[in-house]
Write a protein that holds these residues in place. Structure first.
Motif, PDB file in Angstrom:
ATOM      1  N   GLY A 191       0.823  -1.199   0.000  1.00 31.08           N
ATOM      2  CA  GLY A 191       0.000   0.000   0.000  1.00 31.08           C
ATOM      3  C   GLY A 191       0.855   1.247   0.000  1.00 31.08           C
ATOM      4  O   GLY A 191       2.088   1.183  -0.098  1.00 31.08           O
ATOM      5  N   LEU A 192       0.197   2.394   0.106  1.00 34.64           N
ATOM      6  CA  LEU A 192       0.869   3.690   0.153  1.00 34.64           C
ATOM      7  C   LEU A 192       0.610   4.341   1.500  1.00 34.64           C
ATOM      8  O   LEU A 192      -0.521   4.311   2.005  1.00 34.64           O
ATOM      9  CB  LEU A 192       0.362   4.607  -0.962  1.00 34.64           C
ATOM     10  CG  LEU A 192       0.631   4.156  -2.399  1.00 34.64           C
ATOM     11  CD1 LEU A 192      -0.113   5.068  -3.375  1.00 34.64           C
ATOM     12  CD2 LEU A 192       2.126   4.172  -2.700  1.00 34.64           C
ATOM     13  N   ILE A 193       1.626   4.931   2.082  1.00 28.19           N
ATOM     14  CA  ILE A 193       1.463   5.630   3.354  1.00 28.19           C
ATOM     15  C   ILE A 193       0.650   6.906   3.121  1.00 28.19           C
ATOM     16  O   ILE A 193       1.006   7.733   2.273  1.00 28.19           O
ATOM     17  CB  ILE A 193       2.823   5.984   3.974  1.00 28.19           C
ATOM     18  CG1 ILE A 193       3.570   4.709   4.368  1.00 28.19           C
ATOM     19  CG2 ILE A 193       2.653   6.885   5.195  1.00 28.19           C
ATOM     20  CD1 ILE A 193       4.957   4.947   4.923  1.00 28.19           C
ATOM     21  N   THR A 194      -0.447   7.046   3.846  1.00 32.35           N
ATOM     22  CA  THR A 194      -1.309   8.221   3.696  1.00 32.35           C
ATOM     23  C   THR A 194      -1.361   9.092   4.949  1.00 32.35           C
ATOM     24  O   THR A 194      -1.922  10.179   4.915  1.00 32.35           O
ATOM     25  CB  THR A 194      -2.745   7.804   3.340  1.00 32.35           C
ATOM     26  OG1 THR A 194      -3.247   6.913   4.356  1.00 32.35           O
ATOM     27  CG2 THR A 194      -2.781   7.101   1.988  1.00 32.35           C
ATOM     28  N   HIS A 195      -0.782   8.605   6.050  1.00 31.00           N
ATOM     29  CA  HIS A 195      -0.810   9.412   7.279  1.00 31.00           C
ATOM     30  C   HIS A 195       0.284   8.950   8.229  1.00 31.00           C
ATOM     31  O   HIS A 195       0.520   7.756   8.393  1.00 31.00           O
ATOM     32  CB  HIS A 195      -2.174   9.287   7.972  1.00 31.00           C
ATOM     33  CG  HIS A 195      -2.250  10.040   9.268  1.00 31.00           C
ATOM     34  ND1 HIS A 195      -2.183   9.429  10.501  1.00 31.00           N
ATOM     35  CD2 HIS A 195      -2.378  11.371   9.518  1.00 31.00           C
ATOM     36  CE1 HIS A 195      -2.280  10.345  11.444  1.00 31.00           C
ATOM     37  NE2 HIS A 195      -2.390  11.518  10.881  1.00 31.00           N
ATOM     38  N   LEU A 196       0.960   9.930   8.839  1.00 29.38           N
ATOM     39  CA  LEU A 196       1.934   9.676   9.896  1.00 29.38           C
ATOM     40  C   LEU A 196       1.484  10.431  11.127  1.00 29.38           C
ATOM     41  O   LEU A 196       1.313  11.663  11.078  1.00 29.38           O
ATOM     42  CB  LEU A 196       3.337  10.143   9.478  1.00 29.38           C
ATOM     43  CG  LEU A 196       3.992   9.445   8.276  1.00 29.38           C
ATOM     44  CD1 LEU A 196       5.299  10.132   7.927  1.00 29.38           C
ATOM     45  CD2 LEU A 196       4.228   7.974   8.577  1.00 29.38           C
ATOM     46  N   GLU A 197       1.259   9.737  12.216  1.00 31.80           N
ATOM     47  CA  GLU A 197       0.791  10.380  13.442  1.00 31.80           C
ATOM     48  C   GLU A 197       1.864  11.328  13.971  1.00 31.80           C
ATOM     49  O   GLU A 197       3.040  10.962  14.078  1.00 31.80           O
ATOM     50  CB  GLU A 197       0.451   9.330  14.501  1.00 31.80           C
ATOM     51  CG  GLU A 197      -0.102   9.900  15.787  1.00 31.80           C
ATOM     52  CD  GLU A 197      -1.317  10.785  15.561  1.00 31.80           C
ATOM     53  OE1 GLU A 197      -1.288  11.945  16.019  1.00 31.80           O
ATOM     54  OE2 GLU A 197      -2.281  10.329  14.908  1.00 31.80           O
ATOM     55  N   ASP A 198       1.457  12.572  14.276  1.00 35.13           N
ATOM     56  CA  ASP A 198       2.438  13.575  14.707  1.00 35.13           C
ATOM     57  C   ASP A 198       2.414  13.833  16.208  1.00 35.13           C
ATOM     58  O   ASP A 198       3.114  14.719  16.684  1.00 35.13           O
ATOM     59  CB  ASP A 198       2.213  14.884  13.955  1.00 35.13           C
ATOM     60  CG  ASP A 198       0.812  15.444  14.166  1.00 35.13           C
ATOM     61  OD1 ASP A 198      -0.135  14.641  14.314  1.00 35.13           O
ATOM     62  OD2 ASP A 198       0.657  16.675  14.167  1.00 35.13           O
ATOM     63  N   THR A 216       4.690   7.101   0.326  1.00 31.36           N
ATOM     64  CA  THR A 216       5.760   6.121   0.256  1.00 31.36           C
ATOM     65  C   THR A 216       5.151   4.723   0.137  1.00 31.36           C
ATOM     66  O   THR A 216       4.295   4.351   0.941  1.00 31.36           O
ATOM     67  CB  THR A 216       6.635   6.178   1.525  1.00 31.36           C
ATOM     68  OG1 THR A 216       7.231   7.471   1.638  1.00 31.36           O
ATOM     69  CG2 THR A 216       7.737   5.120   1.479  1.00 31.36           C
ATOM     70  N   PRO A 217       5.553   3.908  -0.841  1.00 31.53           N
ATOM     71  CA  PRO A 217       5.014   2.553  -0.966  1.00 31.53           C
ATOM     72  C   PRO A 217       5.649   1.624   0.057  1.00 31.53           C
ATOM     73  O   PRO A 217       6.848   1.715   0.332  1.00 31.53           O
ATOM     74  CB  PRO A 217       5.392   2.154  -2.391  1.00 31.53           C
ATOM     75  CG  PRO A 217       6.627   2.941  -2.668  1.00 31.53           C
ATOM     76  CD  PRO A 217       6.492   4.240  -1.916  1.00 31.53           C
ATOM     77  N   VAL A 218       4.855   0.744   0.645  1.00 25.91           N
ATOM     78  CA  VAL A 218       5.371  -0.202   1.633  1.00 25.91           C
ATOM     79  C   VAL A 218       4.811  -1.595   1.363  1.00 25.91           C
ATOM     80  O   VAL A 218       3.729  -1.751   0.793  1.00 25.91           O
ATOM     81  CB  VAL A 218       5.021   0.216   3.079  1.00 25.91           C
ATOM     82  CG1 VAL A 218       5.709   1.500   3.462  1.00 25.91           C
ATOM     83  CG2 VAL A 218       3.517   0.341   3.254  1.00 25.91           C
ATOM     84  N   GLU A 219       5.563  -2.596   1.772  1.00 22.85           N
ATOM     85  CA  GLU A 219       5.095  -3.982   1.732  1.00 22.85           C
ATOM     86  C   GLU A 219       5.389  -4.629   3.069  1.00 22.85           C
ATOM     87  O   GLU A 219       6.507  -4.532   3.589  1.00 22.85           O
ATOM     88  CB  GLU A 219       5.784  -4.779   0.630  1.00 22.85           C
ATOM     89  CG  GLU A 219       5.318  -6.242   0.596  1.00 22.85           C
ATOM     90  CD  GLU A 219       6.089  -7.085  -0.407  1.00 22.85           C
ATOM     91  OE1 GLU A 219       5.654  -8.214  -0.687  1.00 22.85           O
ATOM     92  OE2 GLU A 219       7.129  -6.609  -0.898  1.00 22.85           O
ATOM     93  N   ARG A 220       4.392  -5.269   3.661  1.00 23.65           N
ATOM     94  CA  ARG A 220       4.586  -5.980   4.931  1.00 23.65           C
ATOM     95  C   ARG A 220       5.336  -7.274   4.659  1.00 23.65           C
ATOM     96  O   ARG A 220       5.030  -8.018   3.716  1.00 23.65           O
ATOM     97  CB  ARG A 220       3.221  -6.274   5.566  1.00 23.65           C
ATOM     98  CG  ARG A 220       3.279  -7.084   6.870  1.00 23.65           C
ATOM     99  CD  ARG A 220       3.758  -6.229   8.039  1.00 23.65           C
ATOM    100  NE  ARG A 220       3.953  -7.044   9.227  1.00 23.65           N
ATOM    101  CZ  ARG A 220       3.012  -7.257  10.166  1.00 23.65           C
ATOM    102  NH1 ARG A 220       1.803  -6.732  10.014  1.00 23.65           N
ATOM    103  NH2 ARG A 220       3.270  -7.978  11.238  1.00 23.65           N
ATOM    104  N   LEU A 221       6.323  -7.544   5.506  1.00 21.57           N
ATOM    105  CA  LEU A 221       7.114  -8.761   5.398  1.00 21.57           C
ATOM    106  C   LEU A 221       6.857  -9.645   6.611  1.00 21.57           C
ATOM    107  O   LEU A 221       6.307  -9.196   7.617  1.00 21.57           O
ATOM    108  CB  LEU A 221       8.608  -8.416   5.318  1.00 21.57           C
ATOM    109  CG  LEU A 221       9.036  -7.448   4.208  1.00 21.57           C
ATOM    110  CD1 LEU A 221      10.511  -7.084   4.372  1.00 21.57           C
ATOM    111  CD2 LEU A 221       8.782  -8.060   2.830  1.00 21.57           C
ATOM    112  N   ARG A 222       7.269 -10.886   6.529  1.00 16.09           N
ATOM    113  CA  ARG A 222       7.162 -11.772   7.677  1.00 16.09           C
ATOM    114  C   ARG A 222       8.223 -11.390   8.703  1.00 16.09           C
ATOM    115  O   ARG A 222       9.338 -11.016   8.354  1.00 16.09           O
ATOM    116  CB  ARG A 222       7.337 -13.233   7.253  1.00 16.09           C
ATOM    117  CG  ARG A 222       6.231 -13.733   6.328  1.00 16.09           C
ATOM    118  CD  ARG A 222       6.311 -15.230   6.116  1.00 16.09           C
ATOM    119  NE  ARG A 222       5.263 -15.679   5.214  1.00 16.09           N
ATOM    120  CZ  ARG A 222       4.003 -15.889   5.572  1.00 16.09           C
ATOM    121  NH1 ARG A 222       3.642 -15.730   6.844  1.00 16.09           N
ATOM    122  NH2 ARG A 222       3.111 -16.291   4.678  1.00 16.09           N
TER     123      ARG A 222
END
Length: 345
Positions: A191-198, A216-222
């Motif tokens: 997915g794409l990061i849409t929010h960072l808690e401040d 920023t694109p991210v992929e969850r890994l094991r």
């Protein structure tokens, strides 16, 4: 016998002191009263903003949650909530509180002003990302609705603040926040990061230190239990589940691996790309120049030609031919590319 001159000097000094303290409108006592009223107004507005945040996040608005969010003693929270209830900005129901329509309007003004200031600090100044929130809190109580509208206009009517929070419109409309916490992704989901808690500041500073930013694109890994492993491009991270819950991700099947970490610097002459965002590491005048050129999410940029030395490269941005050095182009993230003509030789 007392020296008449000394007595006169003492009397004049005492008179001047009393005048400095008690002078109507300008004395220290009047200034102290104004400061006390200002402090109370600021605190009440902070409580209104916290009540709106709790309502927006669908959390119970209790005395304890208000006191914790505003970071004030419970007794002070009770007193402020009572004052807001007297002003008919808040209603009490059982053990929690609700904003009235006038209270919600006032809360939205504070939220709007705060997020516009954060957008201004991010786009137009060199203020560090971890300082945006605190600096905005200093200004949010000082400008009128009309001045907030002027600020929004000067910024091009932004929809989101630099953390990904939606900015209320002048009419009080607020889009719902979407997405899921990074910690809730299953291994292999992207997915794409849409929010960072401040809030708190320490959490946001850690997220920025990792180099994470909006779009920023991210992929969850094991990974291990209690930890969250993920990657963005070639970079791999492992953080606590608590920290990962402060990152909101919009699941997207369009996040394809070959385009990860792609920037405008990777687009060769003859190709085009769509802007996904500007790196959070690009700040101050450099960021402002890119925004003024029209480098905003959704803009299609065409790479036209390289200079004799290969740097800079000429790009067609909204009909204007602009030369950007590779260092500048690396700050511009793109999410796709398409051939628009024959490649330059």
């Amino acid at each position: 016998m007392v020296d008449p001159t000394l007595a006169l000097l003492i009397f004049a000094a005492l008179a001047a002191l009393f005048a400095a303290i008690l002078w109507p409108g300008r004395g220290l006592a009047a200034r102290l009263r104004r400061f006390t009223r200002l402090t109370e107004r600021v605190r009440m507005e902070d409580v209104l903003k916290q009540l709106y945040k709790l309502e927006y996040d669908r959390l119970p608005a209790t005395v304890e949650s208000v006191a914790g969010g505003v970071q004030i003693p419970r007794s002070q929270a009770v007193r402020l909530l009572q004052r807001l209830e007297e002003k008919r900005l808040v209603t009490a129901a059982a053990s929690d509180f609700r904003l009235t329509d006038p209270g919600k309007t006032q809360a939205l003004h504070i939220v709007r002003t705060h997020r516009l200031w954060e957008r201004f600090l991010a786009d137009r100044t060199g203020t560090r990302p971890e300082e945006w929130h605190e600096r905005a809190e200093e200004h949010e109580h000082l400008i009128t609705a009309a001045e907030a509208d002027d600020l929004a206009s000067a910024l091009g009517h932004p929809v989101y603040d630099p953390h990904g929070d939606p900015i209320p419109t002048a009419e009080g409309e607020m889009p719902a926040r979407t997405g899921v916490p990074l910690s809730s992704l299953a291994p292999g989901e992207r997915g794409l990061i849409t929010h960072l808690e401040d809030e708190p500041e320490e959490v946001y500073r850690e997220l920025v230190g990792l180099g994470l930013g909006l779009m920023t694109p991210v992929e969850r890994l094991r990974g291990e239990a209690g930890r969250v492993s993920f990657r963005t491009g070639a970079k791999r991270f492992e953080v606590s589940s608590a920290l990962a819950r402060n990152v909101t991700v919009e699941l997207s099947s369009e996040v394809a691996d070959p385009h990860w970490s792609r920037t405008l610097a990777d687009v060769v002459p003859g190709d085009s790309a769509t802007v996904a965002g500007i790196s959070p590491r690009c700040r101050g005048p450099a960021r402002r120049r890119l925004l003024d050129l029209g480098v905003v999410p959704g803009t299609v940029i065409h790479a036209r030609m390289k200079s004799a030395g290969g740097d800079p490269v000429a790009y067609d941005i909204r009909g204007a031919l602009i030369a950007l050095r590779r260092e500048q182009a690396r700050h511009i993230r793109v999410r796709e590319a398409a051939v628009v003509g024959e490649r330059a030789s």
